[in-house]
Each structure stands twice: as structure tokens, then as C-alpha cells.
Design a protein around this motif. Structure first.
Motif, short mmCIF file in Angstrom:
data_model
loop_
_atom_site.label_atom_id
_atom_site.label_comp_id
_atom_site.label_asym_id
_atom_site.label_seq_id
_atom_site.Cartn_x
_atom_site.Cartn_y
_atom_site.Cartn_z
N PHE A 1 -2.89 -8.38 -6.00
CA PHE A 1 -2.71 -6.93 -5.97
C PHE A 1 -1.32 -6.53 -6.46
CE2 PHE A 1 -6.04 -7.00 -2.47
CZ PHE A 1 -7.02 -6.44 -3.28
N ARG A 2 -0.31 -7.31 -6.09
CA ARG A 2 1.05 -7.01 -6.54
C ARG A 2 1.16 -7.10 -8.06
NH1 ARG A 2 4.99 -11.60 -5.27
NH2 ARG A 2 3.68 -12.38 -6.96
N ASP A 3 0.56 -8.15 -8.63
CA ASP A 3 0.58 -8.30 -10.09
C ASP A 3 -0.17 -7.17 -10.77
OD1 ASP A 3 2.02 -10.61 -9.76
OD2 ASP A 3 0.32 -11.96 -10.01
N SER A 4 -1.28 -6.74 -10.17
CA SER A 4 -2.04 -5.63 -10.73
C SER A 4 -1.20 -4.35 -10.72
CB SER A 4 -3.33 -5.40 -9.92
OG SER A 4 -4.19 -6.50 -10.02
N TYR A 5 -0.45 -4.16 -9.66
CA TYR A 5 0.43 -2.99 -9.54
C TYR A 5 1.46 -2.96 -10.66
CZ TYR A 5 4.29 -0.18 -7.66
OH TYR A 5 5.30 0.73 -7.49
N TYR A 6 2.14 -4.06 -10.86
CA TYR A 6 3.17 -4.10 -11.90
C TYR A 6 2.58 -4.06 -13.31
CZ TYR A 6 6.73 -4.96 -8.38
OH TYR A 6 7.58 -4.83 -7.31
N ASN A 7 1.40 -4.60 -13.48
CA ASN A 7 0.74 -4.54 -14.79
C ASN A 7 0.38 -3.10 -15.15
OD1 ASN A 7 0.86 -7.29 -15.33
ND2 ASN A 7 -1.11 -7.71 -14.34
N ILE A 8 -0.04 -2.32 -14.15
CA ILE A 8 -0.36 -0.91 -14.40
C ILE A 8 0.90 -0.15 -14.78
CG2 ILE A 8 -1.11 1.25 -13.31
CD1 ILE A 8 -3.06 -0.42 -11.63
N LEU A 9 2.01 -0.43 -14.09
CA LEU A 9 3.26 0.24 -14.41
C LEU A 9 3.73 -0.10 -15.82
CD1 LEU A 9 5.37 -0.10 -11.11
CD2 LEU A 9 3.91 1.78 -11.86
N LYS A 10 3.56 -1.36 -16.22
CA LYS A 10 3.96 -1.77 -17.57
C LYS A 10 3.05 -1.13 -18.62
CE LYS A 10 5.88 -6.26 -16.22
NZ LYS A 10 5.71 -7.74 -16.28
N LEU A 11 1.76 -1.00 -18.28
CA LEU A 11 0.81 -0.42 -19.22
C LEU A 11 1.14 1.03 -19.53
CD1 LEU A 11 -1.87 -0.79 -20.80
CD2 LEU A 11 -3.07 -0.06 -18.72
N TYR B 1 0.83 -1.20 0.00
CA TYR B 1 0.00 0.00 0.00
C TYR B 1 0.88 1.26 0.00
CZ TYR B 1 -3.70 3.25 1.44
OH TYR B 1 -4.59 4.29 1.52
N LYS B 2 1.92 1.25 0.83
CA LYS B 2 2.85 2.38 0.90
C LYS B 2 3.53 2.60 -0.44
CE LYS B 2 7.30 3.56 2.99
NZ LYS B 2 8.34 3.13 3.97
N LYS B 3 3.96 1.52 -1.07
CA LYS B 3 4.66 1.61 -2.35
C LYS B 3 3.74 2.19 -3.43
CE LYS B 3 7.24 -1.85 -3.45
NZ LYS B 3 7.68 -3.20 -3.90
N ILE B 4 2.52 1.69 -3.47
CA ILE B 4 1.56 2.17 -4.47
C ILE B 4 1.19 3.63 -4.22
CG2 ILE B 4 -0.79 1.87 -5.38
CD1 ILE B 4 -0.50 -1.12 -4.84
N ASP B 5 1.02 3.98 -2.95
CA ASP B 5 0.67 5.36 -2.59
C ASP B 5 1.77 6.32 -3.03
OD1 ASP B 5 -0.83 7.41 -1.50
OD2 ASP B 5 -0.04 7.14 0.52
N ALA B 6 3.03 5.96 -2.76
CA ALA B 6 4.15 6.82 -3.14
C ALA B 6 4.27 6.93 -4.66
CB ALA B 6 5.45 6.26 -2.55
N THR B 7 4.09 5.82 -5.35
CA THR B 7 4.19 5.84 -6.82
C THR B 7 3.07 6.66 -7.42
OG1 THR B 7 5.14 3.60 -6.77
CG2 THR B 7 4.35 4.41 -8.89
N SER B 8 1.86 6.52 -6.87
CA SER B 8 0.71 7.27 -7.37
C SER B 8 0.94 8.77 -7.21
CB SER B 8 -0.55 6.84 -6.62
OG SER B 8 -1.66 7.63 -7.00
N LEU C 1 -6.43 1.17 -7.31
CA LEU C 1 -5.90 -0.08 -6.75
C LEU C 1 -5.61 0.09 -5.26
CD1 LEU C 1 -4.78 -2.94 -7.18
CD2 LEU C 1 -2.58 -1.91 -7.78
N LYS C 2 -5.13 1.25 -4.90
CA LYS C 2 -4.84 1.54 -3.49
C LYS C 2 -6.10 1.43 -2.64
CE LYS C 2 -4.13 5.75 -2.30
NZ LYS C 2 -3.57 7.11 -2.18
N GLN C 3 -7.21 1.92 -3.17
CA GLN C 3 -8.47 1.85 -2.43
C GLN C 3 -8.95 0.40 -2.29
OE1 GLN C 3 -9.79 4.44 -0.87
NE2 GLN C 3 -7.99 5.54 -1.65
N LYS C 4 -8.64 -0.43 -3.26
CA LYS C 4 -9.02 -1.84 -3.18
C LYS C 4 -8.20 -2.58 -2.13
CE LYS C 4 -10.47 -2.22 -8.04
NZ LYS C 4 -10.18 -2.85 -9.36
N ILE C 5 -6.95 -2.16 -1.96
CA ILE C 5 -6.07 -2.81 -0.99
C ILE C 5 -6.40 -2.37 0.44
CG2 ILE C 5 -3.66 -2.99 -0.23
CD1 ILE C 5 -2.82 -2.73 -3.11
N HIS C 6 -6.89 -1.15 0.59
CA HIS C 6 -7.09 -0.57 1.92
C HIS C 6 -7.84 -1.48 2.89
CE1 HIS C 6 -8.56 2.26 5.01
NE2 HIS C 6 -7.40 2.86 4.79
N PRO C 7 -8.94 -2.13 2.50
CA PRO C 7 -9.66 -2.99 3.46
C PRO C 7 -8.83 -4.18 3.95
CG PRO C 7 -11.05 -2.47 1.57
CD PRO C 7 -9.67 -2.03 1.22
#
Length: 214
Positions: A132-142, A17-24, A112-118
Motif C-alpha cells: 500500500f505504501r508503494d502504491s501511495y508513492y507511485n500515485i504521487l509520482k504519476l 491511512y491518515k496520510k493518504i486521507d489528508a493528501t487526497s 487506495l484509502k478504501q482498500k486500506i480501510h479493512p
């Protein structure tokens, strides 16, 4: 046991969550900066073009103390080249499109961050984490972009608005702020230099500034 705890911490939802938040936040900042580049580079081309038109009109009506100076022709040629160079840079860098890509990427990461929050306070689930991790990297690749589209100021600005994850206080806070302003100044300095030079040239063409050198 220590290795297992370290692995669990690295694969925790909080860490992801921290990693995605910072990247976002970093990509939102990059989007804003690139959008300003797009705006300022366009304004610079327009201002130089208007300056060229003004000088041409002054020549036609013999206005200005130094309008008949041989340097005026040199200035016109250089300004024409500058317009061409800036136009090519705008087309090559494609700031507007890159800004949109950064914004779209940041938006999807935010969703994605909001989906992870719960899951932050729920029992650890390897399957959910992997998804969630795969979704994160797929977004970065996209929305993959070249590294030179980023600035160190983008990430530092993101860290400063994440006090729950990054403790930045005292001299480190002031150093971070100074680094941001200095980096942004250097990033946008070319526009200041070009427009400032044009202003000096127009003043020289229009007025006799012998007094300036005395």
C-alpha cells in the motif's frame, strides 16, 4: 523497545491511512481552487475584451463625457496588453489541466484509502503495508506537480474536515479559518483588481465625475 514501538507506529496502517486521507483531501481542494483560477482568468480576459469593444463603440458614436480624452487611447493600449498577458498566463499555468491532474490523483488516492480501510483493525502485515505504501508513492509520482501549484489553504482546509485525526479548536480553529480566507483572497485578488479598475475606467469614460473630487 521504545524504538521498536516508534517504528511500528510510523509504519502502522492507521498512520498511512491518515496520510493518504489528508493528501487526497488536499489535492481535491487544490483541484477546486485551480478550476476557479481557470474560470476566473478566462472571464477576466472576456470582460476586458468586452470593455475594449465598448470603449471603441463609444468612440465611434462620440458617447461619454471623457471619450475624447487623450487618456482613452492609453487605456485602450494598456487593456490590449492586459488581455495578451492574461492569455499568456492562462496558457502557461494551464489551470484546467492541472485541476484535472489534481482531481485524478485525489480520486486514485481515495480508492487506495478504501482498500486500506479493512486493514485498520487487522493484525499488522509488513507485506501488505509495503504494498500500500508503494502504491501511495507511485500515485504521487504519476501525478507529480510543481510545489507552486499548492496553497497552504488547501492543506488547512483538509485538516479542518478531519477532526478524527487533527484536533483544531478554539483560537486555533478561528486562526485557521482566517488564514484560509486571507490566503484565498490574496490568491484571487488580481481578478478583483483588474475588473474593479475596468469598472472605474468605464465610469470615468462615461460620466463627468468632477463632483467626486470636490
Amino acid at each position: 523497545m521504545s524504538t521498536e514501538k516508534t517504528l511500528k507506529k510510523e509504519e502502522s496502517f492507521n498512520n498511512l491511512y491518515k496520510k493518504i486521507d489528508a493528501t487526497s483531501k488536499t489535492r481535491f481542494n487544490a483541484s477546486d481552487r485551480l478550476r476557479l483560477h481557470s474560470k476566473y482568468s478566462t472571464y477576466t480576459v472576456v470582460i476586458i475584451s468586452l470593455g475594449l469593444i465598448l470603449i471603441s463603440l463609444m468612440q465611434a458614436y462620440s458617447l461619454g463625457k471623457n471619450i475624447n480624452n487623450d487618456l482613452v487611447t492609453l487605456i485602450q493600449i494598456f487593456s490590449t496588453i492586459a488581455v495578451l498577458v492574461y492569455s499568456l498566463l492562462i496558457d502557461k499555468n494551464d489551470y484546467s489541466n492541472l485541476s484535472e491532474k489534481m482531481y485524478s490523483c485525489a480520486t486514485q488516492l481515495g480508492e487506495l484509502k478504501q482498500k486500506i480501510h479493512p486493514f485498520l483493525n487487522q493484525p499488522y502485515s509488513q507485506i501488505s503495508y509495503d504494498g500500500f505504501r508503494d502504491s501511495y508513492y507511485n500515485i504521487l509520482k504519476l501525478f507529480e506537480t510543481h510545489s507552486n501549484n499548492y496553497s497552504s489553504s488547501d492543506h488547512i482546509r483538509a485538516r479542518l474536515v478531519m477532526p478524527e485525526n487533527y484536533t483544531i479548536k478554539g483560537m486555533e480553529w478561528w486562526y485557521s479559518k482566517l488564514h484560509i480566507y486571507w490566503t484565498l483572497f490574496l490568491d484571487f485578488f488580481s481578478y478583483i483588481l483588474v475588473i474593479g479598475t475596468l469598472a472605474v475606467v468605464l465610469y470615468w469614460v462615461s460620466f463627468d465625475w468632477v463632483w467626486f473630487w470636490n
